[in-house]
Design a protein around this motif. Structure first.
Motif, PDB file in Angstrom:
ATOM      1  N   ALA A 407     -33.192 -21.283  19.425  1.00 56.14           N
ATOM      2  CA  ALA A 407     -32.434 -21.257  17.996  1.00 56.14           C
ATOM      3  C   ALA A 407     -31.972 -19.896  17.967  1.00 56.14           C
ATOM      4  O   ALA A 407     -30.498 -19.578  17.108  1.00 56.14           O
ATOM      5  CB  ALA A 407     -33.515 -21.512  16.451  1.00 56.14           C
ATOM      6  N   ALA A 408     -32.419 -18.665  18.543  1.00 53.79           N
ATOM      7  CA  ALA A 408     -32.199 -17.613  19.083  1.00 53.79           C
ATOM      8  C   ALA A 408     -30.442 -17.392  19.578  1.00 53.79           C
ATOM      9  O   ALA A 408     -29.911 -16.514  19.647  1.00 53.79           O
ATOM     10  CB  ALA A 408     -32.960 -16.579  19.059  1.00 53.79           C
ATOM     11  N   GLY A 409     -30.615 -18.459  20.121  1.00 54.49           N
ATOM     12  CA  GLY A 409     -29.839 -18.353  21.293  1.00 54.49           C
ATOM     13  C   GLY A 409     -28.421 -19.047  21.127  1.00 54.49           C
ATOM     14  O   GLY A 409     -27.266 -18.836  21.017  1.00 54.49           O
ATOM     15  N   ILE A 410     -28.690 -20.373  20.302  1.00 59.48           N
ATOM     16  CA  ILE A 410     -27.710 -20.325  19.413  1.00 59.48           C
ATOM     17  C   ILE A 410     -26.962 -19.775  18.392  1.00 59.48           C
ATOM     18  O   ILE A 410     -25.595 -19.326  18.158  1.00 59.48           O
ATOM     19  CB  ILE A 410     -27.654 -21.870  18.858  1.00 59.48           C
ATOM     20  N   ALA A 411     -27.828 -18.774  18.181  1.00 55.91           N
ATOM     21  CA  ALA A 411     -27.665 -17.714  16.575  1.00 55.91           C
ATOM     22  C   ALA A 411     -26.828 -17.149  17.302  1.00 55.91           C
ATOM     23  O   ALA A 411     -25.590 -16.540  16.935  1.00 55.91           O
ATOM     24  CB  ALA A 411     -28.576 -17.286  15.757  1.00 55.91           C
ATOM     25  N   LEU A 412     -27.200 -16.314  18.488  1.00 58.28           N
ATOM     26  CA  LEU A 412     -26.203 -15.223  19.481  1.00 58.28           C
ATOM     27  C   LEU A 412     -24.944 -16.244  19.482  1.00 58.28           C
ATOM     28  O   LEU A 412     -23.581 -14.873  19.711  1.00 58.28           O
ATOM     29  CB  LEU A 412     -27.128 -14.609  20.485  1.00 58.28           C
ATOM     30  N   LYS A 413     -24.863 -17.475  20.143  1.00 58.46           N
ATOM     31  CA  LYS A 413     -23.615 -17.679  20.283  1.00 58.46           C
ATOM     32  C   LYS A 413     -22.884 -17.681  19.205  1.00 58.46           C
ATOM     33  O   LYS A 413     -21.370 -17.260  19.492  1.00 58.46           O
ATOM     34  CB  LYS A 413     -23.760 -19.950  20.498  1.00 58.46           C
TER      35      LYS A 413
END
Length: 737
Positions: A407-413
């Motif tokens: 979730a954190a990776g997608i949010a940063l993306k």
């Protein structure tokens, strides 16, 4: 009589079984499950799931990618009681399997393309580090005290200080063999799957060190104990007595729900991506129905959870081994499961002699492959934006869990795209203009090409026949992300195989995040700040260019892969091709040739990654029939399969190398003493299909300098001899007339 297809599937199933046996045991132990649980899963995946899916070549079984979720579930749900945690996790697996079935029915399979590649790689790298942190202690024969991954890594020095020498010898030797196996030059040893090689070494060492008997021994002034139940694989008395039923008592707790989501989501993503990767390697270019396959995997997981098994996925490495071993269809998965079942049923005593340190070493190596420094380097070459997504996903996963990490990776993306000037609405909407001209269809992008709206583009392109020419014009696209471009790159292979062409164009006014050909890019609207194309050559390219110029040959550092694809269309390497560069092209009077560096998908016993090879292609060959064949060294043992269904030619008995083909008469005429001597005097393999010759040095790069010059000379020499022989024969026939 057994037909060729059945024979190939039986042989490939047997070879995959040899790889799968130790991995199933090791993955189960690393997951906090009994070793037999991994066997249950693989047997169900082979004997049952095979008939629920039409996936042609995928092998179903437990995967290292789910170890981190499984062990965390056992520990968190069990609260210190591993047996309770195991039974409660089985209930979680049953429900997650049912959810996967539903996901297949609602066509979740296509959503696998949506997830940002760098986020997925960051998740897998985190899993790799978690696996290493938990298994490295067992290599030294030490049971760690910590449970948290970071604490386990910090505990490694303490485990080294308290290692058990006998166990450590087995563990470290296994690691040495695993890391050294890719660099072995001996053809016989190289053909042995690494897991099998480890067992051939570790089991005898276990007997030498008497690990099957409880005893104490002394090294110097230090005393050490050997407990067979700690250092050897433990199996139940019979195959059926190991069956364990799930405990559904905590199914509605927050922890259970969290792990249900993790197993269903991560397992489905891994399974879908693996199935797609296997399809890309299929020599027959077949495509798996991803939704049907997900339903089959879900059913398999539900059954596995009900009897005490691990969750399964379509496993990429064993599937790739299946292809490399000559598997022809889904029955190879069935035979792999059958061999596992029979071996556990009839030879359980052999399994009980496998040292746990050897299994731990295999998993440490698996973890390293998932989180190797090379992974970080590869991500960085694509762009700093991808590296940030990778690192955030990895770090958050290590300090929290997989769901929060992804979730954190997608949010940063999403944040990165917003910073690039992309509006939220543009991420979801796909703006295109479609037109036709004399060259084919043109799809012009006028908005944003993002990972979120990729599925809309996929739906559009899937409606088009793959045998036509389509131009993708990105000249007015404000932003194009890496995942979108990478998915297009994969679709291009399908078009090429069916005689069409999918071309990307219009990047002249975009700023690239890096020099990588698939990096994210943004349209530059200020003409004074437009970036010119980077034209500096690499050291290798410069060296090859000098050689080409000295020999009056044409050189191009970067050409579209479509330039080489038509010449590779008959060869199995095409399905693995990802990029081509450093082209040297020569045109002679009676033939033409091309030498280039290919980037292709390579798979060993533990992971899939990209590798590079230098290949030479000889084409436009004048006159006469040319047989289809390939050559192989006499010392390359364990050749259980033949490429392209070719047979070993009897002429091989009188030659210094083996020739496989399908036309004895043509091959006998082709391999004159002169051509035989040329082939024998050089280390290259030759494959010939459709009047074109593919030459390579066991799929490795050829070093620039004299070795590269020798390759050019070899190509000219063998091509000239082929043409010379044909013209002599034609001239003789003319004189007869």
């Amino acid at each position: 009589m057994i037909n060729k297809s059945t024979k190939s599937n039986v042989i490939s199933g047997f070879l995959v079984f040899l790889i799968a046996l130790p991995l199933c045991l090791g993955i189960a132990k690393a997951s906090g499950f009994p070793p037999i649980a991994g066997i249950y899963t693989a047997v169900i995946g082979g004997l049952m799931v095979t008939f629920l899916t039409k996936a042609p070549l995928t092998i179903k079984g437990p995967a290292a990618g789910l170890i981190a979720i499984a062990i965390s579930s056992v520990e968190e749900l069990g609260g210190g009681d591993p047996i309770l945690g195991y039974k409660l996790t089985l209930a979680v697996i049953v429900v997650s399997g049912i959810i996967q079935v539903l996901m297949g029915f609602i066509k979740f399979g296509k959503l696998g393309d949506m997830f940002p590649i760098s986020v997925i790689r960051g998740m897998l790298a985190a899993i790799g580090i978690i696996i290493i942190s938990k298994q490295i202690h067992l290599v030294f024969g030490v049971a760690p005290e910590s449970k948290d991954s970071m604490a386990l890594l910090a505990e490694i020095p303490q485990s080294i200080m308290h290692l058990n020498p006998k166990v450590t010898v087995i563990g470290l030797l296994s690691l040495l063999l695993l890391f050294g196996h890719p660099y072995v030059k001996n053809a016989t040893i190289k053909k042995l799957p690494a897991p099998l090689l480890i067992l051939l070494v570790a089991i005898p060492l276990g007997f030498i060190f008497n690990l099957s008997q409880a005893h104490s021994y002394t090294v110097g002034s230090l005393n050490f104990d050997v407990d067979p139940s700690q250092y050897l694989v433990v199996l139940p008395e019979s195959f059926l007595s190991g069956i364990t039923f799930p405990d559904f008592s905590q199914l509605l707790s927050y922890t259970s729900i969290k792990y249900i989501i993790m197993f269903a989501l991560v397992g489905s993503i891994e399974s879908v991506l693996s199935a797609k990767a296997v399809d890309a390697l299929d020599p027959k270019d077949r495509e798996t129905n991803l939704n049907q396959d997900l339903v089959a995997v879900g059913v398999g997981n539900t059954v596995a959870g009900l009897i005490g098994g691990l969750p399964m996925i379509s496993e990429i490495v064993r599937s790739s081994a299946n292809i490399n071993a000559g598997g022809k269809g889904r029955m190879s998965n069935f035979y792999h499961g059958l061999f596992l079942f029979l071996f556990v049923l009839l030879a359980a005593a052999v399994i009980k002699t496998i040292p746990n340190a050897a299994l731990a070493a295999m998993l440490v190596y698996t973890g390293y492959k998932l989180a190797s420094p090379q992974e970080f380097k590869k991500i960085n070459t694509v762009g700093i934006d991808q590296l940030l997504q990778f690192l955030v996903t990895l770090v958050v996963t290590l300090f929290t869990d997989l769901l929060l990490g992804v979730a954190a990776g997608i949010a940063l993306k999403v944040v990165i795209e917003l910073v690039q000037g992309v509006k939220v609405g543009e991420m979801f909407g796909l703006k295109t203009e479609i037109s036709d001209n004399e060259d084919g269809m043109v799809i012009k992008f006028t908005g944003v090409a993002s990972f979120i709206n990729y599925l809309k583009f996929k739906a559009l392109i899937d409606k088009q026949p793959k045998n036509k020419r389509i131009l993708l014009d990105f000249s007015e696209a404000h932003f194009i992300d890496h995942t979108f471009l990478n998915n297009i790159h994969n679709i291009q292979n399908k078009f090429t195989k069916e005689g069409g062409e999918l071309i990307k164009t219009g990047f002249e006014n975009h700023h690239f995040q890096s020099q990588h050909h698939l990096s994210s890019r943004k349209l530059i609207t200020n003409p004074y700040h437009k970036f010119s194309e980077h034209t500096d050559l690499t050291k290798r390219a410069s060296s090859i260019k000098e050689i080409a110029m000295a020999k009056a040959l044409d050189f191009e550092a970067n050409l579209s892969p479509s330039f080489v694809r038509p010449h590779l269309s008959a060869f199995s390497i095409l399905s693995k091709l990802r990029r081509a560069q450093n082209f040297v092209v020569g045109t002679r009077e009676y033939y033409s040739f091309m030498i280039c560096d290919l980037t292709y998908v390579s798979v060993d016993d533990f992971s899939a990654e990209t590798s590079k090879a230098t290949v030479a292609l000889i084409f436009n060959i004048a006159k006469g029939g040319i047989p289809e064949f390939y050559t192989q060294g006499k010392n390359e043992l364990f050749n259980f399969y033949q490429k392209y269904d070719f047979d070993l030619m009897s002429k091989s008995n009188e030659m210094p190398f083996n020739v496989y083909g399908d036309n004895e008469e043509l091959i006998n005429a082709f391999f004159t003493p002169e051509i035989t001597n040329i082939v024998d005097a050089h280390p290259y393999h030759i494959e010939c299909k459709r009047r074109e010759l593919l030459i390579h040095n066991d799929w490795d790069l050829v070093a620039e300098g004299k070795t590269y010059e020798d390759l050019i000379a070899y190509v000219d020499k063998i091509a000239s001899e082929m043409v010379k022989k044909r013209f002599q024969k034609a001239k003789a026939e003319q004189l007869k007339d």
